[in-house]
Design a protein around this motif. Structure first.
Motif, PDB file in Angstrom:
ATOM      1  N   THR A 131       0.835  -1.182   0.000  1.00 37.62           N
ATOM      2  CA  THR A 131       0.000   0.000   0.000  1.00 37.62           C
ATOM      3  C   THR A 131       0.876   1.239   0.000  1.00 37.62           C
ATOM      4  N   ASP A 132       0.284   2.333  -0.435  1.00 39.40           N
ATOM      5  CA  ASP A 132       1.056   3.571  -0.430  1.00 39.40           C
ATOM      6  C   ASP A 132       1.476   3.934   0.993  1.00 39.40           C
ATOM      7  N   ASN A 133       0.571   3.671   1.921  1.00 43.52           N
ATOM      8  CA  ASN A 133       0.898   3.969   3.317  1.00 43.52           C
ATOM      9  C   ASN A 133       2.073   3.119   3.796  1.00 43.52           C
ATOM     10  N   ASP A 134       2.064   1.886   3.398  1.00 42.22           N
ATOM     11  CA  ASP A 134       3.126   0.977   3.803  1.00 42.22           C
ATOM     12  C   ASP A 134       4.466   1.432   3.214  1.00 42.22           C
ATOM     13  N   ILE A 135       4.420   1.769   1.954  1.00 43.32           N
ATOM     14  CA  ILE A 135       5.647   2.214   1.297  1.00 43.32           C
ATOM     15  C   ILE A 135       6.133   3.516   1.916  1.00 43.32           C
ATOM     16  N   LYS A 136       5.193   4.378   2.173  1.00 47.92           N
ATOM     17  CA  LYS A 136       5.557   5.652   2.786  1.00 47.92           C
ATOM     18  C   LYS A 136       6.201   5.425   4.150  1.00 47.92           C
ATOM     19  N   ASN A 137       5.586   4.572   4.948  1.00 44.42           N
ATOM     20  CA  ASN A 137       6.160   4.279   6.251  1.00 44.42           C
ATOM     21  C   ASN A 137       7.547   3.651   6.122  1.00 44.42           C
ATOM     22  N   THR A 176      10.966   5.204   7.579  1.00 45.62           N
ATOM     23  CA  THR A 176      11.614   4.539   8.702  1.00 45.62           C
ATOM     24  C   THR A 176      12.875   3.781   8.312  1.00 45.62           C
ATOM     25  N   HIS A 177      12.935   3.361   7.053  1.00 50.10           N
ATOM     26  CA  HIS A 177      14.084   2.541   6.662  1.00 50.10           C
ATOM     27  C   HIS A 177      14.922   3.177   5.554  1.00 50.10           C
ATOM     28  N   LEU A 178      14.280   3.381   4.448  1.00 47.01           N
ATOM     29  CA  LEU A 178      15.044   3.719   3.249  1.00 47.01           C
ATOM     30  C   LEU A 178      15.692   5.092   3.338  1.00 47.01           C
ATOM     31  N   LYS A 179      15.011   6.004   3.990  1.00 48.72           N
ATOM     32  CA  LYS A 179      15.594   7.340   4.109  1.00 48.72           C
ATOM     33  C   LYS A 179      16.920   7.271   4.858  1.00 48.72           C
ATOM     34  N   LYS A 180      16.883   6.515   5.946  1.00 51.36           N
ATOM     35  CA  LYS A 180      18.121   6.359   6.708  1.00 51.36           C
ATOM     36  C   LYS A 180      19.172   5.632   5.887  1.00 51.36           C
ATOM     37  N   LYS A 181      18.682   4.607   5.211  1.00 52.70           N
ATOM     38  CA  LYS A 181      19.611   3.821   4.404  1.00 52.70           C
ATOM     39  C   LYS A 181      20.288   4.703   3.368  1.00 52.70           C
ATOM     40  N   LEU A 182      19.506   5.538   2.729  1.00 54.96           N
ATOM     41  CA  LEU A 182      20.061   6.420   1.714  1.00 54.96           C
ATOM     42  C   LEU A 182      20.991   7.445   2.336  1.00 54.96           C
TER      43      LEU A 182
END
Length: 318
Positions: free
Chosen positions: A100-106, A110-116
DNA sequence: AATAGTACCAACCGCCTTCTA
DNA sequence: CTAGAAGGCGGTTGGTACTAT
């Protein structure tokens, strides 16, 4: 004048949904199908706003939702699509039909932003190709007013094509299955793909696809199958493979929505094509346009591998 | 074992677009 | 054509689970 009000705000319940509410909502949607959310609270007696009902359905109750355990391929796809489209989570989610868009957004927050961030800190000089698309299109896209991004997407189509092509070719090294845009795009007229298996007509289709709903909410609605003419068969085939509330064990393969039996694929994707994200219909023309440009351009430039890959995998899905 | 800090995610809020009377 | 509601979407938050001390 305009429409009558959808629901008064008096007595509207907020907060987490109870299993009972879920059952009521799912039962109603089973009989009437999703949509016309305005009538849901009044017809079901749920003390919920129509928006809340829609959100609960689209983000949690609807069939075919995969939760947790994002694969590396999904990670990469989200990262690339985010670079390409910005924070247009609904558009990104249209390429990840089980999310879901919400799931991807979350997951992004929570994960990918930090990862990047970690990656960019560690290797600023690396990923010129990523950096170019991310720094420009991502930051720009997030600041572009709604409605303008599609125009920008067209004017910057070459940049977009480059980024997406790059994403496709990068991940083609490991696997190619996830690159396939959601099969629902194959039913959109401008796309030339001829669906091998078309979804059943709406009535039968609803019965079939709600079998998946049965799996998702089986714990909530034990008698679900009784109400769904075709559900018993499909449920017995795939029950246990779609785990709604509990994350799947680490996938032995990382093939996203191909990670299931053929019947599941056809049913699940059929569902997505028609029902699970009806709102996507409005967005897909833009994305399809992009896809088409990609394919056309790939052909024009002799990138037959990419084009064939897309077409072949599209067919393979059916 | 208790507490504090952190991570995660479901759900809400508010804005924008689309639709309808 | 217009006003106003529904629908859709992205940002944000609050509650809960998990982890570290």
């Amino acid at each position: 004048m305009g429409r009558p009000p959808c629901c008064d705000k008096i007595g509207v319940k907020k907060g987490p949904w109870t299993p009972e509410e879920d059952i009521i909502l799912v039962s109603y949607i089973q009989q009437n199908g999703p949509g016309n959310w305005r009538s849901v609270p009044t017809n079901t007696g749920l003390m919920r706003c129509s928006k809340s009902c829609r959100l609960r359905w689209t983000n949690y109750l609807r069939p075919g939702i995969k939760r947790g355990n994002f694969t590396d391929q999904e990670d990469n796809m989200i990262i690339h699509l985010q670079a390409l489209l910005g924070n247009r989570w609904a558009a990104i989610a249209s390429y990840l039909p089980q999310r879901t868009d919400n799931d991807i957004k979350n997951y992004w927050n929570t994960h990918l932003k930090k990862k990047l961030n970690n990656n960019s800190n560690q290797e600023n000089h690396h990923h010129h190709h990523h950096g170019a698309s991310t720094s420009s299109s991502s930051s720009e896209a997030t600041t572009i007013a709604k409605g303008q991004w599609e125009r920008k997407l067209q004017t910057d189509i070459h940049m977009a094509k480059q980024a997406l092509t790059e994403a496709l070719s990068l991940d083609n090294k490991s696997t190619t299955s996830w690159q396939q845009p959601p099969p629902k795009t194959t039913t959109i007229p401008p796309i030339q793909h001829q669906p091998v298996v078309l979804p059943p007509p709406p009535v039968n289709f609803t019965a079939t696809t709600y079998a998946l709903s049965a799996e998702n909410i089986a714990r909530l609605l034990p008698n679900w199958q009784k109400n769904s003419p075709k559900s018993s068969q499909t449920s017995s085939e795939s029950i246990g493979t779609l785990n709604h509330r509990f994350p799947s064990p680490p996938a032995s393969d990382h093939h996203g929505f191909k990670n299931c039996s053929n019947s599941e694929v056809s049913e699940t994707t059929s569902f997505f094509q028609d029902e699970s994200k009806p709102e996507m219909e409005a967005q897909m023309p833009s994305l399809s346009f992009l896809e088409k440009c990609l394919v056309d351009d790939a052909a024009a430039q002799g990138h037959e591998g990419l084009m064939n890959m897309c077409l072949e995998e599209s067919d393979a899905l059916f």
